[in-house]
Write an enzyme that holds these catalytic residues in place. Structure first.
Site, PDB file in Angstrom:
ATOM      1  N   LEU A   8       0.822  -1.204   0.000  1.00 10.45           N
ATOM      2  CA  LEU A   8       0.000   0.000   0.000  1.00 10.45           C
ATOM      3  C   LEU A   8       0.860   1.259   0.000  1.00 10.45           C
ATOM      4  O   LEU A   8       0.633   2.193   0.767  1.00 10.45           O
ATOM      5  CB  LEU A   8      -0.942  -0.005   1.208  1.00 10.45           C
ATOM      6  CG  LEU A   8      -1.902  -1.190   1.290  1.00 10.45           C
ATOM      7  CD1 LEU A   8      -2.675  -1.166   2.607  1.00 10.45           C
ATOM      8  CD2 LEU A   8      -2.855  -1.200   0.094  1.00 10.45           C
ATOM      9  N   GLY A   9       1.862   1.266  -0.871  1.00 11.21           N
ATOM     10  CA  GLY A   9       2.648   2.475  -1.070  1.00 11.21           C
ATOM     11  C   GLY A   9       1.842   3.501  -1.838  1.00 11.21           C
ATOM     12  O   GLY A   9       0.624   3.396  -1.982  1.00 11.21           O
ATOM     13  N   MET A  11       1.546   4.116  -5.042  1.00 15.73           N
ATOM     14  CA  MET A  11       0.808   3.537  -6.161  1.00 15.73           C
ATOM     15  C   MET A  11      -0.235   2.548  -5.664  1.00 15.73           C
ATOM     16  O   MET A  11      -1.402   2.599  -6.062  1.00 15.73           O
ATOM     17  CB  MET A  11       1.777   2.832  -7.112  1.00 15.73           C
ATOM     18  CG  MET A  11       2.588   3.762  -7.982  1.00 15.73           C
ATOM     19  SD  MET A  11       1.812   4.160  -9.558  1.00 15.73           S
ATOM     20  CE  MET A  11       2.145   2.671 -10.486  1.00 15.73           C
ATOM     21  N   LYS A 171       6.780  -2.736 -20.293  1.00 16.76           N
ATOM     22  CA  LYS A 171       6.925  -1.649 -19.308  1.00 16.76           C
ATOM     23  C   LYS A 171       8.375  -1.206 -19.199  1.00 16.76           C
ATOM     24  O   LYS A 171       8.674  -0.018 -19.034  1.00 16.76           O
ATOM     25  CB  LYS A 171       6.407  -2.122 -17.947  1.00 16.76           C
ATOM     26  CG  LYS A 171       6.581  -1.098 -16.803  1.00 16.76           C
ATOM     27  CD  LYS A 171       5.859   0.211 -17.101  1.00 16.76           C
ATOM     28  CE  LYS A 171       5.624   1.058 -15.870  1.00 16.76           C
ATOM     29  NZ  LYS A 171       6.785   1.376 -15.068  1.00 16.76           N
ATOM     30  N   HIS A 174       9.030   0.947 -22.148  1.00 19.89           N
ATOM     31  CA  HIS A 174       8.265   2.174 -21.884  1.00 19.89           C
ATOM     32  C   HIS A 174       9.071   3.117 -21.010  1.00 19.89           C
ATOM     33  O   HIS A 174       9.196   4.319 -21.291  1.00 19.89           O
ATOM     34  CB  HIS A 174       6.940   1.783 -21.211  1.00 19.89           C
ATOM     35  CG  HIS A 174       6.218   2.889 -20.509  1.00 19.89           C
ATOM     36  ND1 HIS A 174       6.615   3.367 -19.271  1.00 19.89           N
ATOM     37  CD2 HIS A 174       5.103   3.594 -20.849  1.00 19.89           C
ATOM     38  CE1 HIS A 174       5.784   4.315 -18.891  1.00 19.89           C
ATOM     39  NE2 HIS A 174       4.855   4.475 -19.826  1.00 19.89           N
ATOM     40  N   GLU A 178      10.822   6.787 -21.663  1.00 20.49           N
ATOM     41  CA  GLU A 178      10.580   7.902 -20.741  1.00 20.49           C
ATOM     42  C   GLU A 178      11.896   8.589 -20.370  1.00 20.49           C
ATOM     43  O   GLU A 178      11.962   9.824 -20.297  1.00 20.49           O
ATOM     44  CB  GLU A 178       9.884   7.369 -19.486  1.00 20.49           C
ATOM     45  CG  GLU A 178       9.663   8.390 -18.398  1.00 20.49           C
ATOM     46  CD  GLU A 178       9.216   7.738 -17.104  1.00 20.49           C
ATOM     47  OE1 GLU A 178       9.823   8.015 -16.049  1.00 20.49           O
ATOM     48  OE2 GLU A 178       8.260   6.936 -17.145  1.00 20.49           O
ATOM     49  N   TYR A 179      12.955   7.813 -20.153  1.00 25.44           N
ATOM     50  CA  TYR A 179      14.255   8.400 -19.825  1.00 25.44           C
ATOM     51  C   TYR A 179      14.678   9.382 -20.907  1.00 25.44           C
ATOM     52  O   TYR A 179      15.134  10.501 -20.638  1.00 25.44           O
ATOM     53  CB  TYR A 179      15.316   7.300 -19.702  1.00 25.44           C
ATOM     54  CG  TYR A 179      15.406   6.608 -18.367  1.00 25.44           C
ATOM     55  CD1 TYR A 179      14.265   6.111 -17.732  1.00 25.44           C
ATOM     56  CD2 TYR A 179      16.633   6.411 -17.746  1.00 25.44           C
ATOM     57  CE1 TYR A 179      14.357   5.450 -16.521  1.00 25.44           C
ATOM     58  CE2 TYR A 179      16.734   5.747 -16.534  1.00 25.44           C
ATOM     59  CZ  TYR A 179      15.597   5.270 -15.932  1.00 25.44           C
ATOM     60  OH  TYR A 179      15.692   4.610 -14.734  1.00 25.44           O
ATOM     61  N   ARG A 269      21.869  10.591 -15.958  1.00 27.35           N
ATOM     62  CA  ARG A 269      21.370  10.466 -14.585  1.00 27.35           C
ATOM     63  C   ARG A 269      22.514  10.152 -13.623  1.00 27.35           C
ATOM     64  O   ARG A 269      22.558  10.666 -12.506  1.00 27.35           O
ATOM     65  CB  ARG A 269      20.296   9.383 -14.496  1.00 27.35           C
ATOM     66  CG  ARG A 269      19.029   9.741 -15.240  1.00 27.35           C
ATOM     67  CD  ARG A 269      17.862   8.870 -14.849  1.00 27.35           C
ATOM     68  NE  ARG A 269      16.655   9.266 -15.562  1.00 27.35           N
ATOM     69  CZ  ARG A 269      15.431   8.915 -15.205  1.00 27.35           C
ATOM     70  NH1 ARG A 269      15.246   8.149 -14.146  1.00 27.35           N
ATOM     71  NH2 ARG A 269      14.388   9.310 -15.908  1.00 27.35           N
TER      72      ARG A 269
END
Length: 302
Positions: A8-9, A11, A171, A174, A178-179, A269
């Site tokens: 239950l973080g 997300m 994912k 994906h 995104e990076y 990064r």
């Protein structure tokens, strides 16, 4: 439908909230009991051990895990298996490596269970707009859990990508994309900020979102960020990575696919985390040695 939800973080908790709004029965467990209690006040049923979680669900049970990738996911599945009945379904919605998901599927299927991997994108906005779900597994399992996916996702926002592992593979790529997108936006706004003009970055981000070919949800978020802090003075330029970018670059290497943009965005990064670049020192020293080019004295030495 009913579902057991583990983790239950930020997300996970919002995914439970979206499922509850969709009318599903959710039994929730979290390692920290306080988070379980919090979601209970919003309509979920709480479980304070995995045993209790399993006992509150009817067979075939559906258990969705949102825990960190790697050892934590391995341990969670190992803890669940002795408590389950044959035919029960485990869905890994975290950011696991797709190779781990292939392994989990083989191991669980051999023991009579069902497994699906669900790459989940949407961040903290998913509660409001829905989660994009990239799913891997058997078609029959997908069909069984589809009402849950339909609730979690926006219209056309979920897809059975292929067999086990394919969801997390999609994912992974994906996130690699995104990076690259984030890096391009970051560099573009830095060029704008360094110009001779006193540019309003918030206004430019808003402008570009009005029909421009570079408009996107990420650029909408840039609007919000510049609206809060026009020069981002409250933020340190330290950029972490959660793993998928590294895996994407490694996959590109393994399959001989040139992916320079994604690779360089990952390396940038790494550079963002250096207080001082030793490689830059070496380059400066060498330029000074071979060409007498000026060097800047270190403030530490001074």
């Amino acid at each position: 439908m009913e579902i057991g939800f583990i983790g239950l973080g930020r997300m996970g908790a919002n995914m439970v909230r979206r499922l509850l709004k969709g009318g599903h029965r959710v039994v929730a467990w979290n390692r920290t009991a306080a988070k379980t209690q919090e979601i209970v006040t919003e309509g979920a049923e709480g479980a304070y051990s995995l045993q209790e979680l399993v006992e509150k669900l009817q067979t075939p049970r559906i258990l969705w895990t949102m825990v960190p990738a790697g050892q934590a996911t391995d341990d969670m599945i190992s803890d669940l298996v002795p408590l389950l009945s044959k035919g029960d379904i485990i869905i890994d919605g975290g950011n696991s490596n797709y190779k781990d998901s292939i392994r989990h599927s083989k191991e669980l299927t051999a023991q009579g269970f069902q497994f699906m991997d669900a790459g989940t994108s949407g961040g903290i906005w998913g509660l409001q707009v829905g989660y994009c779900l990239m799913v891997g597994g058997e078609k029959s399992t997908f069909d069984h859990v589809e009402p849950l996916l339909k609730t979690l996702a926006p219209p056309d926002g979920y897809l059975l990508c292929g067999p086990a592992g394919s969801g997390h593979f999609v994912k992974m790529v994906h996130n690699g994309i995104e990076y690259g997108m984030l890096q391009a936006y970051g560099e573009g706004f830095e060029i704008l900020n360094a110009s001779q003009y006193n540019l309003d970055l918030h206004a430019i981000a808003h402008l570009w979102n009005q029909g421009s070919v570079v408009r996107s949800w990420l650029l909408e978020l840039a609007e919000l960020a510049f609206e809060k802090d026009s020069k981002l003075e409250a933020i340190e330029g330290y950029v972490a990575d959660s793993g998928e970018g590294r895996w994407t670059v490694q996959q590109a290497i393994d399959t001989d696919v040139p992916a320079p943009i994604i690779t360089l965005s990952l390396l940038e990064r790494f550079r963002s985390r250096q207080d001082e670049s030793f490689s830059a020192k070496v380059i400066a020293a060498l330029r000074n040695e071979f060409g007498g080019h000026a060097v800047k004295a270190s403030e530490k030495k001074a």
